[in-house]
Design an enzyme around this catalytic site. Structure first.
Site, PDB file in Angstrom:
ATOM      1  N   ALA A 163      26.863  12.665  56.164  1.00  0.00           N
ATOM      2  CA  ALA A 163      27.447  11.487  56.282  1.00  0.00           C
ATOM      3  C   ALA A 163      28.745  11.792  55.294  1.00  0.00           C
ATOM      4  O   ALA A 163      28.883  12.660  54.254  1.00  0.00           O
ATOM      5  CB  ALA A 163      26.512  10.489  55.701  1.00  0.00           C
ATOM      6  N   GLY A 195      23.154  13.852  57.059  1.00  0.00           N
ATOM      7  CA  GLY A 195      23.390  13.260  58.125  1.00  0.00           C
ATOM      8  C   GLY A 195      23.436  14.222  59.558  1.00  0.00           C
ATOM      9  O   GLY A 195      23.081  13.746  60.616  1.00  0.00           O
ATOM     10  N   GLU A 208      20.183  14.910  60.469  1.00  0.00           N
ATOM     11  CA  GLU A 208      19.424  13.949  61.043  1.00  0.00           C
ATOM     12  C   GLU A 208      19.923  13.499  62.471  1.00  0.00           C
ATOM     13  O   GLU A 208      19.143  12.991  63.307  1.00  0.00           O
ATOM     14  CB  GLU A 208      19.722  12.944  60.150  1.00  0.00           C
ATOM     15  CG  GLU A 208      18.940  13.192  58.721  1.00  0.00           C
ATOM     16  CD  GLU A 208      19.423  12.071  57.589  1.00  0.00           C
ATOM     17  OE1 GLU A 208      20.608  12.063  57.363  1.00  0.00           O
ATOM     18  OE2 GLU A 208      18.502  11.454  57.012  1.00  0.00           O
ATOM     19  N   GLU A 232      20.422  15.891  50.142  1.00  0.00           N
ATOM     20  CA  GLU A 232      21.158  14.497  49.748  1.00  0.00           C
ATOM     21  C   GLU A 232      20.732  14.284  48.180  1.00  0.00           C
ATOM     22  O   GLU A 232      21.308  13.749  47.138  1.00  0.00           O
ATOM     23  CB  GLU A 232      20.412  13.024  50.406  1.00  0.00           C
ATOM     24  CG  GLU A 232      21.130  13.163  51.846  1.00  0.00           C
ATOM     25  CD  GLU A 232      20.545  14.063  52.756  1.00  0.00           C
ATOM     26  OE1 GLU A 232      19.689  14.967  52.616  1.00  0.00           O
ATOM     27  OE2 GLU A 232      20.593  13.694  54.079  1.00  0.00           O
TER      28      GLU A 232
HETATM   29  N1  CAA Z   1      31.560  14.286  53.596  1.00  0.00           N
HETATM   30  C1  CAA Z   1      32.910  14.108  53.388  1.00  0.00           C
HETATM   31  N2  CAA Z   1      33.531  15.335  53.196  1.00  0.00           N
HETATM   32  C2  CAA Z   1      33.109  16.755  53.530  1.00  0.00           C
HETATM   33  C3  CAA Z   1      31.660  16.576  53.489  1.00  0.00           C
HETATM   34  C4  CAA Z   1      30.822  15.382  53.637  1.00  0.00           C
HETATM   35  N3  CAA Z   1      29.668  15.441  53.921  1.00  0.00           N
HETATM   36  N4  CAA Z   1      31.108  18.042  53.809  1.00  0.00           N
HETATM   37  C5  CAA Z   1      32.420  18.628  53.313  1.00  0.00           C
HETATM   38  N5  CAA Z   1      33.430  17.983  53.596  1.00  0.00           N
HETATM   39  C6  CAA Z   1      34.702  18.266  53.302  1.00  0.00           C
HETATM   40  C7  CAA Z   1      35.100  18.747  51.687  1.00  0.00           C
HETATM   41  O1  CAA Z   1      35.273  17.791  50.740  1.00  0.00           O
HETATM   42  C8  CAA Z   1      36.363  19.618  52.029  1.00  0.00           C
HETATM   43  O2  CAA Z   1      37.397  18.659  52.054  1.00  0.00           O
HETATM   44  P1  CAA Z   1      38.869  19.044  51.323  1.00  0.00           P
HETATM   45  O3  CAA Z   1      39.244  20.297  51.992  1.00  0.00           O
HETATM   46  O4  CAA Z   1      39.766  17.972  51.666  1.00  0.00           O
HETATM   47  O5  CAA Z   1      38.495  19.308  49.884  1.00  0.00           O
HETATM   48  C9  CAA Z   1      36.073  20.203  53.541  1.00  0.00           C
HETATM   49  O6  CAA Z   1      35.234  19.296  54.106  1.00  0.00           O
HETATM   50  C10 CAA Z   1      35.459  21.497  53.445  1.00  0.00           C
HETATM   51  O7  CAA Z   1      34.599  21.608  52.685  1.00  0.00           O
HETATM   52  P2  CAA Z   1      34.305  22.559  51.309  1.00  0.00           P
HETATM   53  O8  CAA Z   1      35.736  22.849  50.660  1.00  0.00           O
HETATM   54  O9  CAA Z   1      33.322  22.189  50.489  1.00  0.00           O
HETATM   55  O10 CAA Z   1      33.642  23.994  52.155  1.00  0.00           O
HETATM   56  P3  CAA Z   1      32.591  25.003  51.501  1.00  0.00           P
HETATM   57  O11 CAA Z   1      32.909  26.087  52.598  1.00  0.00           O
HETATM   58  O12 CAA Z   1      32.883  25.343  50.079  1.00  0.00           O
HETATM   59  O13 CAA Z   1      31.430  24.228  51.342  1.00  0.00           O
HETATM   60  C11 CAA Z   1      29.588  22.945  52.383  1.00  0.00           C
HETATM   61  C12 CAA Z   1      30.631  23.925  52.823  1.00  0.00           C
HETATM   62  C13 CAA Z   1      28.407  23.706  51.721  1.00  0.00           C
HETATM   63  C14 CAA Z   1      28.875  22.390  53.656  1.00  0.00           C
HETATM   64  C15 CAA Z   1      29.920  21.898  51.381  1.00  0.00           C
HETATM   65  O14 CAA Z   1      31.016  21.230  51.995  1.00  0.00           O
HETATM   66  C16 CAA Z   1      29.092  20.748  51.137  1.00  0.00           C
HETATM   67  O15 CAA Z   1      28.162  20.892  50.463  1.00  0.00           O
HETATM   68  N6  CAA Z   1      29.002  19.560  51.678  1.00  0.00           N
HETATM   69  C17 CAA Z   1      28.249  18.350  51.678  1.00  0.00           C
HETATM   70  C18 CAA Z   1      27.062  18.478  52.364  1.00  0.00           C
HETATM   71  C19 CAA Z   1      26.395  17.416  51.883  1.00  0.00           C
HETATM   72  O16 CAA Z   1      26.007  16.994  50.798  1.00  0.00           O
HETATM   73  N7  CAA Z   1      25.927  16.533  53.038  1.00  0.00           N
HETATM   74  C20 CAA Z   1      25.070  15.146  52.813  1.00  0.00           C
HETATM   75  C21 CAA Z   1      25.659  14.198  52.547  1.00  0.00           C
HETATM   76  S1  CAA Z   1      25.073  12.777  52.222  1.00  0.00           S
HETATM   77  C22 CAA Z   1      24.082  12.269  53.812  1.00  0.00           C
HETATM   78  O17 CAA Z   1      24.406  12.889  54.843  1.00  0.00           O
HETATM   79  C23 CAA Z   1      23.409  11.173  53.484  1.00  0.00           C
HETATM   80  C24 CAA Z   1      22.350  10.922  54.814  1.00  0.00           C
HETATM   81  O18 CAA Z   1      21.499  11.293  54.946  1.00  0.00           O
HETATM   82  C25 CAA Z   1      23.030   9.806  55.771  1.00  0.00           C
END
Ligand code: CAA
Length: 274
Positions: free
Chosen positions: A79, A124, A127, A147
């Site tokens: 998400a 998400g 999911e 999460e």
């Molecule tokens: N939401 C919004 N933006 C996201 C994102 C997310 N879930 N995942 C990645 N991005 C964005 C980053 O903010 C970044 O944007 P900027 O370039 O503007 O800074 C861009 O995508 C690239 O990401 P990274 O620079 O972080 O890339 P990386 O290679 O260093 O890491 C990653 C990759 C491990 C996937 C890391 O991006 C990450 O941990 N992302 C979040 C994953 C996460 O926590 N997902 C769960 C979200 S909560 C959820 O999903 C709740 C639910 O069940 C409904």
């Protein structure tokens, strides 16, 4: 091709965040926000809901659907975290409801949907993949429910579908630790049913599977999906009744009459999807 407009694009264009393409008997839905690793913003969730509804209203000659993420780094990285930052508890719940509605619409679609994962399928994203009928993935793929790292819990069905897919103990371990797993582990667990060297092979393999499915009675495939989805997590007695109803409904179809007649007459069936 149909698509939804992304009002959030940083370049100011109204480019689509979710696209639907129909190519012969295969439809492809692509989440297209590669700069945000295809994170599920409200616009993406609305777009997915709209395009899945469009397929449900007019499946035409389709035999199946591929769901993928654009850009080659992620299926969907979860998400959209920035969109959730300032939400109230009720707004948080509404976000979860939106995600659940998309998952439910995919499960209700009378067509098989293959999640084609090439890269991150997190939160998400996993999911969303779990709401599909099965998951194919490239060697570069990573899976997890991270999460808890954010003070959140899975909100788009992870606590429901992940235990069904991998068993309750492992689902708890994955959700409590938030750790990522690679395709080796995901395939060993049965979460990923086929793995591929790269995206090209993944898409070719998924199309091949839709081809195999498309040779069968579409009515029977849709009934099988209805029963499998409906029975998931229900007691045996309930699941059994659903199967009996599905079996009954198969006898209402022209395809069943044709399939059985073709077998008895030692010829190939000519299914019509009716
Ligand atoms: N939401 C919004 N933006 C996201 C994102 C997310 N879930 N995942 C990645 N991005 C964005 C980053 O903010 C970044 O944007 P900027 O370039 O503007 O800074 C861009 O995508 C690239 O990401 P990274 O620079 O972080 O890339 P990386 O290679 O260093 O890491 C990653 C990759 C491990 C996937 C890391 O991006 C990450 O941990 N992302 C979040 C994953 C996460 O926590 N997902 C769960 C979200 S909560 C959820 O999903 C709740 C639910 O069940 C409904």
């Amino acid at each position: 091709m149909t698509s939804n407009d992304d009002v959030e694009r940083s370049d100011g264009t109204a480019a689509p965040v979710v696209r639907l393409e129909r190519d012969g008997r295969v439809a492809t839905i692509t989440v297209d926000r590669p700069k945000a690793l295809n994170a599920l913003s409200p616009e993406v969730l609305d777009g997915l809901a709209e395009l899945v509804a469009e397929l449900a209203a007019d499946p035409g000659e389709l035999a199946g659907v591929l769901l993928l993420g654009a850009g080659g780094r992620a299926f969907v990285a979860g998400a959209d975290i920035s969109a959730m930052a300032g939400l109230t508890p009720d707004e948080g719940a509404q976000t979860a409801e939106r995600g659940h509605a998309v998952a439910a619409a995919i499960e209700a679609l009378p067509l098989p949907v293959i999640a084609c994962v090439d890269g991150y399928a997190l939160g998400g994203g996993l999911e969303l993949a779990l709401a599909c009928d099965f998951i194919y993935a490239t060697e570069a793929s990573r899976f997890g429910q991270p999460e808890v790292h954010l003070g959140l819990i899975p909100g788009f069905g992870g606590t429901v579908r992940l235990p069904r897919a991998v068993g309750p103990a492992l689902a708890k371990e994955l959700i409590y630790t938030g750790r990522q797993m690679g395709v080796d582990e995901a395939a060993r667990l049965g979460l990923v049913t086929r793995r591929f060297d790269d995206r090209e092979a993944l898409l070719a393999g998924a199309r091949e599977t839709i081809g195999l499915i498309g040779a069968n009675a579409a009515t029977a495939v849709a009934l099988a999906k209805r029963v499998l989805v409906g029975a998931a997590g229900t007691p045996t007695a309930t699941a059994t009744l659903l199967e009996i109803e599905g079996f009954r409904d198969a006898f209402r179809t022209e395809d069943m009459r044709e399939g059985v007649a073709a077998f008895l007459e030692k010829r190939d069936p000519a299914f019509t999807g009716r």
